[in-house]
Design a protein around this motif. Structure first.
Motif, PDB file in Angstrom:
ATOM      1  N   ASN A  46       7.308  -2.254   9.081  1.00  0.00           N
ATOM      2  CA  ASN A  46       6.696  -2.562   7.785  1.00  0.00           C
ATOM      3  C   ASN A  46       6.418  -1.329   6.930  1.00  0.00           C
ATOM      4  OD1 ASN A  46       4.605  -1.483   9.262  1.00  0.00           O
ATOM      5  ND2 ASN A  46       3.073  -2.932   8.510  1.00  0.00           N
ATOM      6  N   THR A  47       6.995  -0.177   7.288  1.00  0.00           N
ATOM      7  CA  THR A  47       6.786   1.044   6.514  1.00  0.00           C
ATOM      8  C   THR A  47       8.126   1.609   6.057  1.00  0.00           C
ATOM      9  OG1 THR A  47       4.792   1.561   7.787  1.00  0.00           O
ATOM     10  CG2 THR A  47       5.752   3.344   6.494  1.00  0.00           C
ATOM     11  N   TYR A  48       8.190   1.976   4.784  1.00  0.00           N
ATOM     12  CA  TYR A  48       9.414   2.506   4.190  1.00  0.00           C
ATOM     13  C   TYR A  48       9.102   3.818   3.479  1.00  0.00           C
ATOM     14  CZ  TYR A  48      11.484  -2.142   4.854  1.00  0.00           C
ATOM     15  OH  TYR A  48      11.956  -3.311   5.388  1.00  0.00           O
ATOM     16  N   LYS A  64       0.830  -1.193   0.000  1.00  0.00           N
ATOM     17  CA  LYS A  64       0.000   0.000   0.000  1.00  0.00           C
ATOM     18  C   LYS A  64       0.869   1.248   0.000  1.00  0.00           C
ATOM     19  CE  LYS A  64      -3.767   2.254   2.522  1.00  0.00           C
ATOM     20  NZ  LYS A  64      -4.636   2.209   3.725  1.00  0.00           N
ATOM     21  N   THR A 103       9.348   2.069  10.057  1.00  0.00           N
ATOM     22  CA  THR A 103       8.912   1.128  11.090  1.00  0.00           C
ATOM     23  C   THR A 103       9.201  -0.270  10.569  1.00  0.00           C
ATOM     24  OG1 THR A 103       6.659   0.869  10.233  1.00  0.00           O
ATOM     25  CG2 THR A 103       7.043   2.720  11.736  1.00  0.00           C
ATOM     26  N   ARG A 146       5.890   6.946   0.568  1.00  0.00           N
ATOM     27  CA  ARG A 146       5.866   5.995   1.683  1.00  0.00           C
ATOM     28  C   ARG A 146       4.950   4.830   1.329  1.00  0.00           C
ATOM     29  NH1 ARG A 146       5.619   9.464   7.378  1.00  0.00           N
ATOM     30  NH2 ARG A 146       7.380  10.860   6.898  1.00  0.00           N
ATOM     31  N   PHE A 147       5.377   3.645   1.723  1.00  0.00           N
ATOM     32  CA  PHE A 147       4.590   2.455   1.427  1.00  0.00           C
ATOM     33  C   PHE A 147       4.795   1.421   2.522  1.00  0.00           C
ATOM     34  CE2 PHE A 147       8.729   2.044  -0.483  1.00  0.00           C
ATOM     35  CZ  PHE A 147       9.110   0.734  -0.253  1.00  0.00           C
ATOM     36  N   THR A 148       3.855   0.513   2.620  1.00  0.00           N
ATOM     37  CA  THR A 148       3.931  -0.558   3.609  1.00  0.00           C
ATOM     38  C   THR A 148       4.143  -1.893   2.918  1.00  0.00           C
ATOM     39  OG1 THR A 148       1.536  -0.910   3.582  1.00  0.00           O
ATOM     40  CG2 THR A 148       2.400   0.682   5.183  1.00  0.00           C
ATOM     41  N   VAL A 200       1.090   4.934   1.177  1.00  0.00           N
ATOM     42  CA  VAL A 200       0.438   5.768   2.191  1.00  0.00           C
ATOM     43  C   VAL A 200       0.764   7.249   2.021  1.00  0.00           C
ATOM     44  CG1 VAL A 200       0.281   3.903   3.863  1.00  0.00           C
ATOM     45  CG2 VAL A 200       2.324   5.327   3.831  1.00  0.00           C
TER      46      VAL A 200
END
Length: 302
Positions: free
Chosen positions: A263-265, A197, A261, A216-218, A199
């Motif tokens: 799972n977030t980049y 996804k 985080t 940003r993506f998960t 974001v």
């Protein structure tokens, strides 16, 4: 093109502008792929009312760098001969070749032998290993068929009407009003752990030329690496008669990757430098990792 065979209506081939890369370079290379068509003489033979002959379609493609000072054609051979095909750019830069016939010409009642197998063309592979035939459909998609990329990475395929009117019975290829969705291999379930996804930016975001953009993506699981990551923009096409007008794909590349985080980049990219590369309007923005895109968002180049 070598051989001198026609590629335009009614000997209808198809063409696509291959992905534009290195967008910040002083000069951006543009390369075009032209596939299929019908051999010389096919039109006269197919239109012979007393004894029509439906000549087999061409199985060749020509690729040419139109920005090169001395451009030359490089010829390739498809797995299936085809005319009246559609060529759709996928988010990862590959090309889907779908629809069409293996004999005859474009027009009313003069195409034969529907080509049911789509083909994936991978422009960055070595010459001779770029084509891969896909699972066949069961629906002939002849004259007046179409294909368009969807936001989730599937390709919507529809149409087929080789008649002057809608004809549903008593003809070789009835008018087809159904739609199908072709799912490339990157949508297989085993690929669901990769980018899932976007974001940031928000859907419908307005972008400027030469803008430093953070995307940003998960991900559901797994590690993301910069060397296997790219961000692409795909202009929506207006597709008819085997030609997708307005279609282009721009590879924004990936300049810096940060893990925010578990799972977030966030990846830093730069938008195209001018309207010559990316005309004003809406684009689908995709994050692609290991050649696998996930659902895109609409952005507006202003």
């Amino acid at each position: 093109m070598p051989g001198g065979d026609p590629r335009c209506y009614p000997s209808t081939g198809s063409a696509v502008l291959l992905p534009l890369k290195n967008l910040q370079a002083p000069s951006v290379e543009a390369e075009v792929l032209v596939c299929g068509g019908a051999p010389k003489g096919s039109v006269v033979k197919a239109k012979n009312r007393k004894k029509p002959i439906f000549v087999g379609a061409l199985d060749t493609c020509g690729r040419i760098k139109i920005t090169h000072p001395n451009p030359k054609w490089v010829m390739e051979t498809m797995p299936h001969a085809r005319l009246m095909g559609d060529m759709t750019l996928l988010p990862n830069g590959n090309v889907l070749i779908v629809n069409g016939a293996a004999a005859g010409i474009a027009g009313w009642e003069i195409g034969r032998n529907p080509v049911l197998n789509p083909v994936i063309y991978r422009p960055d592979e070595k010459l001779g290993s770029r084509f891969e035939s896909q699972n066949p459909t069961t629906k002939p998609r002849m004259y007046h068929s179409t294909a368009v990329l969807l936001r989730d990475g599937r390709v919507l395929v529809g149409g087929s009407n080789p008649h002057m009117r809608y004809e549903f019975t008593g003809v070789l290829f009835p008018t087809e009003l159904s739609l199908e969705a072709f799912s490339p291999a990157y949508l297989d379930p085993e690929n669901s752990i990769l980018p899932s996804k976007i974001v940031l930016p928000a859907s419908q975001a307005k972008l400027k030329y030469k803008q430093n953009l953070e995307v940003r993506f998960t991900v559901a699981a797994g590690n993301v690496t910069l060397d296997k990551l790219s961000v692409t923009m795909v202009a929506p096409s207006f597709t008819t008669h085997s030609f997708s007008m307005n279609q282009r794909l721009l590879v924004l590349g990936s300049e810096k990757l940060t893990g925010l985080t578990n799972n977030t980049y966030a990846v830093q990219v730069t938008t195209p430098g001018s309207g010559n590369l990316a005309p004003l309007g809406y684009y689908l923005l995709f994050v692609v990792h290991q050649d696998i895109p996930k659902e895109g968002i609409w952005v507006d180049m202003q």
